[in-house]
Design an enzyme around this catalytic site. Structure first.
Site, PDB file in Angstrom:
ATOM      1  CB  THR A   8      56.638   3.531  71.372  1.00 41.93           C
ATOM      2  OG1 THR A   8      56.916   2.493  70.446  1.00 41.93           O
ATOM      3  CG2 THR A   8      56.975   4.881  70.754  1.00 41.93           C
ATOM      4  CB  SER A  14      63.816   4.350  65.936  1.00 39.65           C
ATOM      5  OG  SER A  14      62.810   4.658  65.008  1.00 39.65           O
ATOM      6  N   GLY A  31      48.437   1.322  71.676  1.00 38.75           N
ATOM      7  CA  GLY A  31      47.128   0.787  71.303  1.00 38.75           C
ATOM      8  C   GLY A  31      46.426   0.171  72.497  1.00 38.75           C
ATOM      9  NE  ARG A  78      37.860   6.172  35.281  1.00 40.43           N
ATOM     10  CZ  ARG A  78      39.003   6.711  35.706  1.00 40.43           C
ATOM     11  NH1 ARG A  78      39.956   5.947  36.219  1.00 40.43           N
ATOM     12  NH2 ARG A  78      39.187   8.000  35.629  1.00 40.43           N
ATOM     13  CB  THR A  88      56.615   5.039  61.126  1.00 40.78           C
ATOM     14  OG1 THR A  88      55.249   5.327  60.852  1.00 40.78           O
ATOM     15  CG2 THR A  88      57.447   5.906  60.216  1.00 40.78           C
ATOM     16  CD  GLU A 144      55.257  -4.635  65.910  1.00 42.06           C
ATOM     17  OE1 GLU A 144      56.265  -5.341  65.819  1.00 42.06           O
ATOM     18  OE2 GLU A 144      54.583  -4.537  66.956  1.00 42.06           O
ATOM     19  CG  ASP A 197      61.545   4.657  60.748  1.00 40.90           C
ATOM     20  OD1 ASP A 197      60.654   5.505  60.607  1.00 40.90           O
ATOM     21  OD2 ASP A 197      62.525   4.555  59.977  1.00 40.90           O
TER      22      ASP A 197
END
Lengths: 663, 663
Positions: A136, A142, A175, A313, A424, A426, A428
């Protein structure tokens, strides 16, 4: 095994073919090292995730991704199933390892050749070589085919020169880049020749480029920037990479699909540049399949937490009673959570089929192009649907838990924040759904791989729509159900499965034909192709959604058909009813517009959804238990035994409120 | 003033009656002290927010909340408008000050009497006395009337004894409790008498209770727990408070609506306990109005960021062009953002009316019950609608910005995380909408204040539905438009405002009548009231939504009518078209079911939405600029000038990509 045979049967069906690896990962997740965390600072979180990743590197999961001859265990279906199961825990760890083994390792495996495999994959698996997947760019999220990073061959030194021409071409959100990565698979426009000779461009290729020295400092010519704090996934060190005339040897090119010899001559077995590009991308489809599975697991964790809390609850009391009502007894609460649970089941079976197809294609060296394209289309469709479902479901669950859902200790905030980007990354989702529509709209023969959606317009205008619905043996049950539906909709009950199937099939076909007609008309009127495409864009997405909706329902039906336990099958049929009737309710505007629902029948669908919520309410706990999420990663106090015991005490009269007299 | 008269006219209309305070707050927000932050740890964030709050205490905003005779400036409409504007900045600060001045100060002001005002309000305003609003209990979020904390009068010492009987009665999620609060307004069941005598319960009342000593340690008998890390709002120190037989003097009771004398005799001007409870709660309505305004501002910031980025971010190129297309030129992108923008305009004018009603009621000591109940119903309706709109809009904006929207530096992650709880605090939205429906379903005469929704069933079964649509002069324009619609829907264009108004009016009435009919039928069949209520719960919420939809549209129409600039009014009319047609498109299933849309007309609505998106696209920047959000708090690099300049350079051929020959 549990004491409940229905639960066991459901668990067996859900765990499916790779149950053994699910159980192994469940075991791993019991280790306190993998307990989800929150509220720690970015550096601490990154440190922890790296430590966790190192621990995971000695478990079976990662090695399953890589072939036996390279030191792996070679069973991609099991590998992706391990990843899906791991996603019940901390998602930063998941994404970190997904980058390392799935993207970085996967690119070397699928785009590289033997020398790359031998040189790198051992260290990739052991995490001795942490790496990045640098595709990217800031200005090209994209539209990967338009990236601007260049890799230019220099025959004088037999090297490639990797260069970032401008800010928009910086590799972004990468990453493993900000802190740990030593090497990156860099996607760049491959160029041979020089200004003096003719410059030749060969399209996007990948190269391995060292980005850090042994001491952790950036390699010469590489600039690294930290993306900083993010909404979630803060255990992953995303960063930006820029290359200033960085030189790498010629064999840094991952050259399975194209190579350059020492004279600078480029060769490839795939002549068409676009086709080559999409063939390369296609080998990386496991990333989408993996994220889709991760989103599915996150949905399961969220509904599990919200449903367990809804059962204990209590709020408000009935007019004639002092006892407060568990909130899941309120129809409105059921309507929030039970359709989300039902669709999570539907998406589970869709994911299972996707993983099976991935396994078939990648385990079979002779898999044909049709099978690959089918897989890529299904991956795009299911990834988009699963990640959108996760975003919506986790939000619903958070709201359904009120203030408790807002506290990080109860996991929902982290789940929400971590998965939010799944829609979004891997690919969009909107772009992926356009890809799905395109596959449906073309027979794909000549235009394989032409992603540029605008080019599609001219193409479609010349084509006949071809809805490829396979007639496999697995689909026989679907066809039988459809064939059993009488001619008039009104003659069958709203819970008739054949009616559901035929409605969704009809819608898919009708929408596709409508899009084709509009495109043809626009082109024959001589309109600008961009305007034609743009004006039908929402219609195109509806077509893709209609396709996915039909596909997901069919896969659910087939899964129920495989269920050998009658009680479990009966229950699953009601879950399937709730899934499909909620869908019909949501889409009833379309069916009413197109005369496939009468007003009376449309109202009957809503009534049936309410009715099914009430009927499934007693089975809610069983249905979430069947997912087999270990308590250690479920983690949320509102979902765990302590809270249940506490609430149980409360119901006990001895705990009831009495005025406290002052002594 | 800007160079664009339409922009100026829009800004004037939007800024409205309290424009001066909006401008003052905009000025304050320029101070770097108020720049939104992210990614700092909880303690740092809390520290920073406290410092910011202290700085704000010397600005005009807080004092506007309190009457002149108490050292304030006494203009509640301006105060709430200041709060709304401040919400363009950091929302932790907003909530922290909202707790201090709005909730803690507001409770002392409205529930206390002169001696409380004199003793505390000066220090409340200056922040010398940081305080909490301790209403919510762990087991009783929405059902406040059922809280279990007790305050029992002890005549022997002339004190109240405040006590937490069990874990479910712990005060939970209390802002300002974990770190800074010195005192709390504690809501408890007031009890007089003793075990020996007769025990008398008087329902929920509020008392001021010191929770910390001068040195910051917990006061005797008070346990304080930190709620820890949250999804957002981590600058606010939420905590849990438990009281173990804590003694406070008799005058700690905020006794405007009920007092206890030294003999332990309770007196109140409002005899009915439930009615008293809701009168007390009603005085605190400004909290809901304020959160509604904060959600609105957050929506404005988010659409501003996403639209500005959509104008400069380019992806893909048209077939015949090398130039990439700004993403906001894609219909699909317009469809995500422009209806959200249009509805943000609609909600702005709805909020303006809500603030005006709040100001009228609270500035007028003789305001009658009807006006108060109208205000409370409108506040419930608009708070729920505005906060749901914010959640959906910010999510949409985040996704529309792709990976950039996931980075904290671009503000959307924080906006999303901070506002997420708005849908559940200051009244859970679902419960608030039930309250709205109840007001619509009953004439409220005898049953005023009976929140217990289950009791409603029997009541409604005996009543005639009374849709109170006021015939004020402001509504004259609405009625004129409705009256001008010919008898048959098909004879008017889909953009006819009268048609929109009559459709929404008809729907509201039809749904209400339907709910009443179902309730009556259930009761006359002798069904269990809980089951009757539960089975119509989704129908009840539809009724409330139908009411809000009609109300919001009418207020938008009236606002346009006030706009004196013809160009601005024309533009606003198209914005209103997009708002209402998007709504009709979303709700077309209902209108088709009920014969108020034909299939052809329903499709025409969708076509009109597409058409309006294209028409409004060129005005998108103007429309977000009109909100007047200072760049200093907009903060997101993707929305700011730098990025715009950078993108501009990119479009310049000199910046275009050329192969980089190796020298």
């Amino acid at each position: 095994m549990t004491a409940d045979p229905t639960l066991d049967a459901l668990r067996r069906l859900l765990d499916g073919r790779w149950a053994w690896i699910r159980d192994e990962v469940r075991q791993t997740l019991q280790d306190p090292l993998f307990t989800p965390v929150y509220g720690i600072d970015v550096e601490q979180h990154r440190e922890r995730v790296l430590e966790q990743a190192k621990a995971l590197s000695s478990t079976p999961g990662p090695r399953l991704l890589f072939p036996k001859e390279l030191g792996g265990d070679g069973e991609i279906g099991a590998a992706v199933t391990a990843f899906e199961t791991q996603a019940m825990g901390d998602l930063s760890l998941l994404v970190k390892t997904g980058v390392q083994w799935g993207l970085f390792g996967g690119a070397i495996l699928h785009l590289g050749t033997q020398r790359h495999h031998e040189r790198y994959l051992g260290d990739v698996m052991s995490l001795d070589l942490p790496g990045c997947f640098a595709m990217t760019e800031t200005g090209h999220g994209s539209d990967v085919q338009s990236i601007r990073t260049t890799a230019t061959y220099d025959p004088a030194t037999d090297e490639f020169v990797v260069n970032t021409p401008d800010d928009d071409a910086v590799k972004d959100y990468i990453g493993n880049a900000a802190r740990d990565g030593r090497m990156a698979v860099v996607f760049a426009q491959l160029i041979t020749g020089s200004a003096e000779q003719e410059i030749q461009r060969h399209g996007v290729h990948a190269l391995v480029v060292p980005i850090r020295n042994e001491d952790g400092s950036p390699a010469t010519g590489v600039s690294i920037e930290d993306c900083g704090h993010k909404m979630g996934l803060n255990g992953v060190d995303n960063g930006r990479l820029a290359f200033n005339q960085v030189r790498v040897p010629r064999d840094a090119l991952l050259d399975r699909y194209g190579s350059v010899d020492e004279h600078g001559t480029y060769t490839s077995a795939i002549e068409n540049e676009t086709r080559r590009f999409f063939t390369m991308l296609g080998t990386l489809v496991q990333g989408r399949v993996s994220i889709s599975g991760a989103a599915l697991s996150a949905s399961k964790v969220a509904v599990n937490i919200a449903i367990r809390y809804g059962l204990v609850r209590r709020q408000f009391h009935a007019p004639d009673s002092e006892e407060e009502v568990p909130v899941l007894n309120f129809l409105q609460h059921q309507r929030r959570l039970l359709p989300a649970l039902a669709t999570t089941y539907a998406m589970h079976f869709a994911q299972e089929e996707l993983v099976a197809q991935l396994h078939e294609v990648f385990s079979n060296p002779d898999a044909d192009d049709l099978a690959r394209r089918k897989l890529e289309t299904l991956a795009a469709a299911i990834k988009a649907t699963n990640t959108w479902h996760a975003t919506a479901t986790i939000q619903t669950c958070r709201e359904a838990c009120g203030g408790a859902g807002y506290l990080s200790v109860n996991r929902l905030p982290q789940l929400k924040a971590d998965t939010d980007v799944f829609t979004t990354f891997e690919g969009d989702n909107t772009v992926l759904m356009q890809l799905v529509a395109k596959t449906l709209l073309t027979n794909y023969r000549d235009e394989f791989g032409e992603l540029d959606s605008l080019g599609m317009v001219r193409f479609v205008a010349d084509q006949v729509v071809e809805t490829v619905v396979e007639r496999t043996s697995a689909r026989a049950i679907v066809q039988r159900l459809i064939d059993a539906v009488p001619g008039r909709d009104e003659e069958v009950g709203v819970q008739d499965r054949g009616w559901h199937l035929s409605l969704l099939t009809w819608r898919e076909k009708h929408v596709l034909e409508g899009v084709t007609r509009r495109m043809r008309k626009g082109m024959s009127n001589g309109e600008d192709p961009f305007d034609v495409f743009n004006s039908v864009q929402d219609h195109v997405l509806t077509a893709a959604r209609a396709h996915v909706d039909r596909e997901v329902l069919e896969l659910f039906v087939q899964a129920i058909d495989r269920c050998e336990d009658p009680a479990a099958a009966t229950l699953l049929n009601e879950v399937c009813d709730l899934h499909v009737l909620s869908l019909l309710e949501r889409e009833r505007g379309w069916f009413l517009e197109h005369g496939r629902l009468t007003p009376a029948r449309s109202k009957a669908v809503t009534a049936a959804v309410n009715d099914l919520c009430v009927r499934l309410r007693p089975h809610a706990r069983l249905l979430v238990d069947a997912f087999g999420i270990p308590d250690a990663v479920l983690a949320a106090p509102i979902a765990l035994g302590d809270e249940e015991r506490r609430q149980e005490e409360k119901r006990n009269p001895s705990g009831s409120v009495q005025p406290q007299p002052v002594s």
